[in-house]
Design a protein around this motif. Structure first.
Motif, PDB file in Angstrom:
ATOM      1  N   SER A  77      72.807  31.476 138.839  1.00 33.76           N
ATOM      2  CA  SER A  77      73.768  31.940 139.831  1.00 33.76           C
ATOM      3  C   SER A  77      75.183  31.927 139.287  1.00 33.76           C
TER       4      SER A  77
ATOM      5  N   GLN B 106      81.939  39.454 149.640  1.00 34.97           N
ATOM      6  CA  GLN B 106      80.783  38.750 149.071  1.00 34.97           C
ATOM      7  C   GLN B 106      80.643  39.007 147.563  1.00 34.97           C
TER       8      GLN B 106
ATOM      9  N   LYS C 185      77.076  40.200 146.160  1.00 39.55           N
ATOM     10  CA  LYS C 185      75.951  39.970 147.058  1.00 39.55           C
ATOM     11  C   LYS C 185      75.717  41.253 147.835  1.00 39.55           C
TER      12      LYS C 185
ATOM     13  N   GLY D 145      73.148  42.505 150.554  1.00 40.71           N
ATOM     14  CA  GLY D 145      72.044  42.125 151.428  1.00 40.71           C
ATOM     15  C   GLY D 145      71.437  40.822 150.964  1.00 40.71           C
ATOM     16  N   ASP D 146      70.130  40.855 150.690  1.00 36.09           N
ATOM     17  CA  ASP D 146      69.444  39.661 150.201  1.00 36.09           C
ATOM     18  C   ASP D 146      69.477  39.558 148.683  1.00 36.09           C
ATOM     19  N   TRP D 147      70.134  40.519 148.043  1.00 40.57           N
ATOM     20  CA  TRP D 147      70.147  40.556 146.583  1.00 40.57           C
ATOM     21  C   TRP D 147      71.506  40.100 146.045  1.00 40.57           C
ATOM     22  N   SER D 148      71.472  39.456 144.887  1.00 35.72           N
ATOM     23  CA  SER D 148      72.696  39.100 144.158  1.00 35.72           C
ATOM     24  C   SER D 148      72.644  39.789 142.803  1.00 35.72           C
TER      25      SER D 148
ATOM     26  N   LYS E 276      67.027  37.262 143.918  1.00 32.69           N
ATOM     27  CA  LYS E 276      66.642  37.384 145.331  1.00 32.69           C
ATOM     28  C   LYS E 276      65.866  36.147 145.743  1.00 32.69           C
ATOM     29  N   GLU E 277      66.169  35.665 146.930  1.00 33.51           N
ATOM     30  CA  GLU E 277      65.427  34.539 147.481  1.00 33.51           C
ATOM     31  C   GLU E 277      64.095  35.060 148.014  1.00 33.51           C
TER      32      GLU E 277
ATOM     33  N   LYS F  41      62.295  30.582 151.424  1.00 38.62           N
ATOM     34  CA  LYS F  41      63.358  29.596 151.597  1.00 38.62           C
ATOM     35  C   LYS F  41      63.378  28.601 150.441  1.00 38.62           C
TER      36      LYS F  41
ATOM     37  N   THR G 297      64.374  31.103 144.532  1.00 38.14           N
ATOM     38  CA  THR G 297      65.104  32.288 144.081  1.00 38.14           C
ATOM     39  C   THR G 297      64.591  32.734 142.716  1.00 38.14           C
TER      40      THR G 297
END
Length: 822
Positions: free
Chosen positions: A53, A248, A332, A334-337, A431-432, A435, A438
């Motif tokens: 990250s 973001q 960032k 959506g759900d993607w980095s 992406k996660e 929970k 990642t």
């Protein structure tokens, strides 16, 4: 081979068991004392090197070995060069006595004899030049310190095998300052040993909504810590950043331009006795301040070919004239980095320097050896009309006879031009999946080149005194042994152009199992393609006169070339886990397997395509590392301790001797040890810090060296640093600090013939903070004037007794600076 996953599987089971036990035995914890501002920063320190990250991870929560230093900690360490920063890193030994450039850096358990093949230097997470080492280039030479640096992070092993350029050893990542909402500016004036004059400036702040910028740099001029009789270090640098805060995300652009000339210091005459265990001053030569270089030889001549001479300037030393441009993008979506880092490097890293050769001897002994050599050469005797030499005459180039008892040395004045270019890019997408879990996938690309023009040899005869005088020698049969000090030819003069390209793909998974356990796993596949066009060489007499023996057999290109290439691929992995014993205390385990590829110099040394493709002659080295560590940070103490085991399979070594001969060998190694960084704060304003490592590393897989201690690496090294802050008045304070350094005994060579004794140094400093605006600092290094050696005579292979050439520490130096903050 042992299963590399086994230790990690056992470790994962242990972590799970610990978690279950802790859950059953949980008790209420007493509230801790509120930490100081400085300690709070340490506890919350986030590292970005070696993690998937871009937002990083807290240092105390990281499952790998990493050392950090902020701007003040860097200044307190008083590094003499970029490489010298590594002295604060346990498990690393840096030989930075060559000056600003050309250091040798060894990493615990990794077999290396020169330069820094297992240390990568990054800026903002990007490798400045992807290969960490080439001949006459090591990564730290491409970077200069100044006040634009926010902090440095040095990662050893760990997950670095899968990210960026996949360095299995140590990764030194410099993070630049960026503008913030609060404008900040500084100007710092520095003076010190060697008539240093230096100014550093920095300014950063907000440009407009969402836009931030910074700019800074330095200008320096100094005669050097060893007086060569001419200005030694002269240069400047400017660095700028432009940051755009996104919704973001963030985009940072950065650029740096450097033009810096630095004297390069090699060995000086010394006396070795007691099997090398006792080192003392050579008569008339102060090894702490002296250098053989002098104004008389500053501008020297190279006889490159018939009718072709070149003039070079020792004042250029090992310099850097380069630009770096790069960008970091994190977003960032959506759900993607998404993260992308790239940079472009273009620079000249030339070496115009002295390299010492044979050990000191008397003028009479030199003449006798010259007579024997001339009389044993039929061509020379024939050119002298059949007359054998029976005596010789030695005179100074500037006039006067040389006494036969005068001690003399030979040193090559070498010139190496290196034009380096590179482009690197790394893309990561995360992406996660569920929970706490990642997944990151990505790729790395590097394209790089080097254009080289070498003139090695060019031996000069000189007195063994500081700022040496050059000597002419003639024999009584007309043979000229030395003219204008030159007593040896250029013995190796290749012209070569190299190209390389690396592509890699990687995937990692990070799983926060619960609030105590985090595990991660990563794999990487990489391919390297390198090629080189190298001039074929011939030998010739540059003046067609056999009596001038100093230029007979000069190496030069013959007009033809050899094309060589090599393609390799390798897989790397890392697996680790972190278990939190408490909020700011954890243990970690880590296993990885990495690799290094052969370099441009390896295929050049192979000589033929068949040899370049021979995996026995030039293997792709593999290294396995296992670590278990403990981390904690509190108001009372901070501790980062880890034990390690390394196994290295096959690396090609090369060594250039004083006569131009190249030696090649292949060895592996294994090592065990423990690293420690511990700080105790028993009372307010007092900190006692101890850092260092103990290791036992030895060669294997080569009968000539198996069981020998890995060269240049001490078994034990440590630094003890007490710091005490004395507040006085409104916002004023004085901080006193000192460092006691102990470096254990080492061997300079693989065969363990050249012994390097242990040494101890004392550094100290004081920082006066006068309100928020003014800082005054006075610091000194090697205050006890310790005569310690970092390097023996790398141009010889045998043990040294009596007069020798070796590279010692710099003597006592001091530095004073005044900083104004606005």
């Amino acid at each position: 081979m042992k299963n590399p996953f086994l230790p990690s599987a056992i470790a994962a089971a242990v972590l799970t068991l610990l978690n279950q036990t802790a859950a059953q035995a949980q008790t209420a914890e007493a509230p801790a004392a509120e930490p100081s501002k400085e300690v709070s920063k340490e506890i919350q320190q986030v590292v970005v090197t070696g993690v998937a990250s871009a937002r990083g991870v807290r240092k105390v929560d990281s499952a790998f070995s990493i050392t950090t230093a902020n701007e003040e900690q860097l200044k307190q360490a008083a590094p003499s060069s970029t490489a010298d920063i590594m002295k604060i890193v346990p498990g690393v030994y840096a030989e930075s006595t060559g000056g600003q450039s050309g250091a040798n850096i060894e990493v615990r358990g990794f077999p290396s004899g020169s330069d820094s093949p297992f240390v990568s230097v990054q800026m903002m997470g990007n490798p400045i030049f992807p290969p960490p080492t080439l001949s006459f280039f090591e990564g730290s030479s491409a970077f200069r310190l100044d006040d634009t640096i926010e902090r440095v992070e040095v990662l050893r092993g760990g997950p670095s095998t899968i990210w960026s350029n996949g360095q299995p050893g140590a990764t030194m990542n410099f993070i630049l300052k960026e503008g913030t909402d609060t404008p900040e500016g500084t100007v710092r004036f520095t003076t010190g040993t060697g008539s240093m004059r230096r100014v550093d400036m920095y300014y950063g702040g907000k440009i407009s909504d969402g836009w931030y910028g910074s700019v800074g740099g330095f200008y320096r001029k100094t005669d050097g810590v060893r007086d060569a009789g001419f200005p030694a270090d002269d240069g400047h640098q400017i660095t700028a950043t432009l940051t755009r805060n996104l919704d973001q995300g963030k985009l940072t652009l950065y650029a740096r331009s450097t033009d810096d000339k630095n004297a390069f210091y090699t060995g000086v005459p010394l006396i070795s006795s007691n099997g090398g265990h006792t080192i003392s001053e050579f008569p008339g030569f102060n090894p702490l301040t002296g250098t053989l270089m002098s104004g008389e030889m500053r501008n020297f001549t190279i006889e490159a070919a018939p009718g072709k001479t070149l003039t070079k300037d020792l004042g250029d030393g090992r310099g850097l004239k380069a630009t770096v441009f790069g960008a970091n993008f994190d977003q960032k979506i959506g759900d993607w980095s998404v993260s992308n880092k790239f940079n472009r490097f273009d620079g000249d890293l030339n070496t115009i320097a002295m390299f010492t050769g044979n050990n000191p001897l008397s003028m009479n002994d030199y003449i006798n050896a010259a007579i024997a050599s001339a009389n044993s050469n039929p061509a020379t005797v024939a050119a002298a009309g059949g007359k054998l030499a029976t005596a010789g005459t030695a005179t100074y180039v500037h006039g006067g006879a040389v006494n036969g008892n005068q001690q003399v040395v030979q040193a090559g004045l070498w010139a190496v031009e290196k034009q380096l270019k590179s482009f690197t890019d790394e893309l990561r997408v995360s992406k996660e999946i569920f929970k706490g879990n990642t997944v990151t996938v990505g790729g790395y690309f590097a394209d790089y080149s080097s254009h080289d023009v070498w003139y090695l040899g060019n031996s000069h005869l000189m007195t063994a005194v500081p700022q040496a005088s050059l000597i002419n020698v003639t024999l009584n049969n007309g043979v000229i042994v030395s003219k204008n000090g030159t007593d040896g030819n250029v013995f190796y003069a290749p012209v070569a152009s190299y190209d390389g390209r690396n592509t890699a793909g990687f995937v990692s998974d990070e799983w926060q199992v619960n609030d105590k356990i985090k595990v991660d796993f990563g794999m990487r596949h990489e391919q390297q393609k390198i090629s080189g066009t190298i001039s074929n060489l011939m030998s010739a007499d540059t003046d067609n006169n056999p009596l001038t023996v100093y230029n007979n057999g000069t190496s030069m290109p013959d007009g033809s070339n050899t094309y060589l290439s090599r393609t390799d691929s390798a897989n790397s992995f890392t697996i680790g886990g972190n278990y939190k014993l408490a909020k700011d205390t954890s243990v970690f385990v880590r296993a990885n397997r990495g690799h290094t590829f052969v370099s441009f110099d390896d295929i050049r040394g192979a000589g033929t395509q068949a040899a370049a493709n021979d995996r026995n002659l030039l293997p792709t080295p593999k290294v396995s590392q296992y670590e278990i560590g403990f981390k904690t940070a509190s108001q009372l103490y901070t501790a980062y301790i880890n034990a390690f085991h390394t196994e290295f399979d096959g690396i090609a070594f090369s060594q250039v001797l004083s006569n131009g001969q190249e030696l090649h060998s292949v060895s592996g190694s294994k090592g065990n040890g423990v690293e420690f960084e511990v700080a105790v704060r028993p009372i307010e304003n007092l900190q006692l810090q101890l850092t260092g490592d103990y290791q036992k590393s030895e060669y294997r897989d080569n009968p000539a060296t198996a069981g020998k201690t890995v060269q240049r690496q001490p078994k034990l090294q440590f630094r003890f640093t007490p710091t005490y802050r004395i507040p006085f008045g409104e916002g004023n304070a004085a901080k006193l600090y000192a460092t006691y350094t102990s470096i254990g005994e080492r061997w300079a060579d693989q065969a363990n013939q050249q012994y390097l004794p242990s040494y101890r140094t004392i550094d100290a400093g004081v920082l006066f903070s006068l309100g928020d605006k003014i800082e005054v600092r006075l610091a000194g290094t090697n205050l006890n004037n310790e005569l310690g050696l970092t390097e023996g005579n790398s141009r010889l292979t045998t043990g040294n007794t009596g007069p020798i050439n070796a590279r010692p520490l710099f003597g006592r130096t001091w530095e004073a600076s005044l900083l104004y903050r606005f």
